[in-house]
Design a protein around this motif. Structure first.
Motif, mmCIF file in Angstrom:
data_model
loop_
_atom_site.group_PDB
_atom_site.id
_atom_site.type_symbol
_atom_site.label_atom_id
_atom_site.label_comp_id
_atom_site.label_asym_id
_atom_site.label_seq_id
_atom_site.Cartn_x
_atom_site.Cartn_y
_atom_site.Cartn_z
ATOM 1 N N LEU A 30 0.876 -1.173 0.000
ATOM 2 C CA LEU A 30 0.000 0.000 0.000
ATOM 3 C C LEU A 30 0.911 1.221 0.000
ATOM 4 O O LEU A 30 1.739 1.383 0.895
ATOM 5 N N TYR A 31 0.782 2.063 -1.009
ATOM 6 C CA TYR A 31 1.664 3.233 -1.131
ATOM 7 C C TYR A 31 1.261 4.327 -0.139
ATOM 8 O O TYR A 31 0.082 4.518 0.156
ATOM 9 N N GLY A 32 2.263 5.065 0.328
ATOM 10 C CA GLY A 32 2.003 6.212 1.171
ATOM 11 C C GLY A 32 1.406 7.359 0.360
ATOM 12 O O GLY A 32 1.591 7.434 -0.859
ATOM 13 N N SER A 33 0.700 8.267 1.031
ATOM 14 C CA SER A 33 0.080 9.383 0.312
ATOM 15 C C SER A 33 -0.343 10.482 1.270
ATOM 16 O O SER A 33 -0.368 10.298 2.493
ATOM 17 N N ARG A 34 -0.700 11.600 0.678
ATOM 18 C CA ARG A 34 -1.314 12.700 1.425
ATOM 19 C C ARG A 34 -2.363 13.344 0.522
ATOM 20 O O ARG A 34 -2.296 13.242 -0.711
ATOM 21 N N LEU A 51 5.738 9.087 2.600
ATOM 22 C CA LEU A 51 6.776 8.088 2.886
ATOM 23 C C LEU A 51 6.277 6.989 3.811
ATOM 24 O O LEU A 51 7.067 6.214 4.344
ATOM 25 N N GLY A 52 4.978 6.908 3.995
ATOM 26 C CA GLY A 52 4.402 5.875 4.842
ATOM 27 C C GLY A 52 4.055 4.635 4.043
ATOM 28 O O GLY A 52 4.875 4.055 3.358
ATOM 29 N N LYS A 169 18.402 -1.433 7.093
ATOM 30 C CA LYS A 169 18.442 -1.604 5.650
ATOM 31 C C LYS A 169 17.065 -1.384 5.019
ATOM 32 O O LYS A 169 16.943 -0.800 3.937
ATOM 33 N N ILE A 170 16.010 -1.830 5.704
ATOM 34 C CA ILE A 170 14.637 -1.726 5.179
ATOM 35 C C ILE A 170 13.858 -0.800 6.116
ATOM 36 O O ILE A 170 13.004 -1.229 6.890
ATOM 37 N N PHE A 171 14.174 0.475 6.038
ATOM 38 C CA PHE A 171 13.638 1.434 7.012
ATOM 39 C C PHE A 171 12.181 1.799 6.763
ATOM 40 O O PHE A 171 11.457 2.157 7.688
ATOM 41 N N TYR A 172 11.741 1.726 5.511
ATOM 42 C CA TYR A 172 10.330 1.988 5.211
ATOM 43 C C TYR A 172 9.944 1.219 3.946
ATOM 44 O O TYR A 172 10.820 0.670 3.254
ATOM 45 N N PRO A 173 8.652 1.115 3.620
ATOM 46 C CA PRO A 173 8.194 0.205 2.552
ATOM 47 C C PRO A 173 8.868 0.369 1.198
ATOM 48 O O PRO A 173 9.087 -0.627 0.504
ATOM 49 N N LYS A 174 9.189 1.588 0.804
ATOM 50 C CA LYS A 174 9.771 1.777 -0.517
ATOM 51 C C LYS A 174 11.087 1.026 -0.677
ATOM 52 O O LYS A 174 11.423 0.560 -1.781
ATOM 53 N N LYS A 175 11.849 0.890 0.407
ATOM 54 C CA LYS A 175 13.121 0.164 0.343
ATOM 55 C C LYS A 175 12.887 -1.288 -0.064
ATOM 56 O O LYS A 175 13.593 -1.836 -0.916
ATOM 57 N N LEU A 176 11.902 -1.921 0.551
ATOM 58 C CA LEU A 176 11.595 -3.303 0.212
ATOM 59 C C LEU A 176 10.972 -3.403 -1.171
ATOM 60 O O LEU A 176 11.280 -4.325 -1.936
ATOM 61 N N LYS A 199 -7.353 12.186 -6.020
ATOM 62 C CA LYS A 199 -7.495 13.186 -4.973
ATOM 63 C C LYS A 199 -6.299 13.244 -4.026
ATOM 64 O O LYS A 199 -6.238 14.090 -3.135
ATOM 65 N N ARG A 200 -5.342 12.331 -4.242
ATOM 66 C CA ARG A 200 -4.199 12.237 -3.318
ATOM 67 C C ARG A 200 -2.880 12.283 -4.094
ATOM 68 O O ARG A 200 -2.824 11.889 -5.261
ATOM 69 N N LYS A 201 -1.845 12.759 -3.413
ATOM 70 C CA LYS A 201 -0.489 12.676 -3.938
ATOM 71 C C LYS A 201 0.114 11.378 -3.439
ATOM 72 O O LYS A 201 0.241 11.168 -2.232
ATOM 73 N N TRP A 202 0.498 10.498 -4.353
ATOM 74 C CA TRP A 202 0.983 9.176 -3.987
ATOM 75 C C TRP A 202 2.502 9.094 -4.085
ATOM 76 O O TRP A 202 3.125 9.755 -4.921
ATOM 77 N N GLU A 203 3.055 8.253 -3.247
ATOM 78 C CA GLU A 203 4.476 7.970 -3.313
ATOM 79 C C GLU A 203 4.812 7.372 -4.683
ATOM 80 O O GLU A 203 4.050 6.587 -5.237
ATOM 81 N N ARG A 204 5.963 7.731 -5.207
ATOM 82 C CA ARG A 204 6.406 7.213 -6.492
ATOM 83 C C ARG A 204 7.480 6.150 -6.322
ATOM 84 O O ARG A 204 8.195 6.136 -5.323
ATOM 85 N N ASP A 205 7.583 5.266 -7.295
ATOM 86 C CA ASP A 205 8.645 4.258 -7.263
ATOM 87 C C ASP A 205 9.960 4.843 -7.759
ATOM 88 O O ASP A 205 9.969 5.810 -8.507
#
Length: 205
Positions: A30-34, A51-52, A169-176, A199-205
């Motif tokens: 599940l990607y982080g967003s605001r 970054l969540g 090494k895997i501090f938050y989901p994007k790392k994994l 309606k939201r700004k999503w984290e990018r890969d």
């Protein structure tokens, strides 16, 4: 085979079933967003913002094992006061865990082919971890992504590291996610992606 499916979140329907699910572990992201500025009054804020996000592993159909906080949030991990638990979510509840509509969130699923021995290891580890959490949930400690890596490592799918190296090494989901996307490209694993609400700004890969 690498598959990327882009749809409006409202069109996604669960459960998503694929032939031969029993030969795969499916890692759900599940990607982080605001909220975008003009939707701040109607869209909820999420823990961690862009970054969540969240990570879980589906070993059996529609049962996603994930690591979550329980009780007061700890900044630093406490070995003897563990405010955490491994739990099992349906896809709907997993993708709604941060407060969004599960049909309108940005998500990615990585299908990892596993041997019978790897699947048996995963099942055994999940059973033990669900019975008793092995570590605390903390900002400087294990969280969902590091815990997912730990399970995959101990299942013989990824390189297993020590507790300290794993959470650093895997501090938050994007790392994994980046790691598994790279391995998917190298090994021909399947990836399925869904776009989130506009309606939201999503984290990018």
């Amino acid at each position: 085979m690498h598959v990327s499916i882009g749809v409006d979140g409202q069109e996604v329907k669960w459960p998503l079933r694929e032939p031969g699910d029993s030969t795969y572990l499916k890692v759900h992201f599940l990607y982080g967003s605001r909220p975008l500025r003009k939707y701040r009054d109607t869209e909820p804020k999420w823990f961690g913002g862009v970054l969540g996000g969240h990570v879980g592993i589906e070993g059996d159909s529609d049962k996603i094992v994930d690591f979550v906080p329980m009780g007061k949030f700890h900044w630093f991990a406490k070995k003897e006061d563990r405010h955490s638990t491994f739990t099992v979510h349906s896809p709907e509840s997993f993708y709604a865990i941060l407060g969004g509509n599960p049909d309108s969130v940005k998500k990615a699923i990585v299908y990892i082919p596993v041997t019978g021995q790897q699947k048996a290891r995963f099942d055994s580890i999940a059973t033990v971890y669900l019975r008793r959490t092995p570590y605390d949930y903390a900002l400087f400690g294990m969280r969902c992504a590091a815990a997912a890596y730990d399970v995959l490592g101990k299942s013989g799918i990824l390189t297993s590291y020590s507790y300290g190296r794993t959470y650093k090494k895997i501090f938050y989901p994007k790392k994994l996610r980046k790691l598994l996307f790279r391995k998917a490209t190298e090994n021909g694993w399947r990836i399925v992606k869904y776009n989130g609400s506009v309606k939201r700004k999503w984290e990018r890969d």
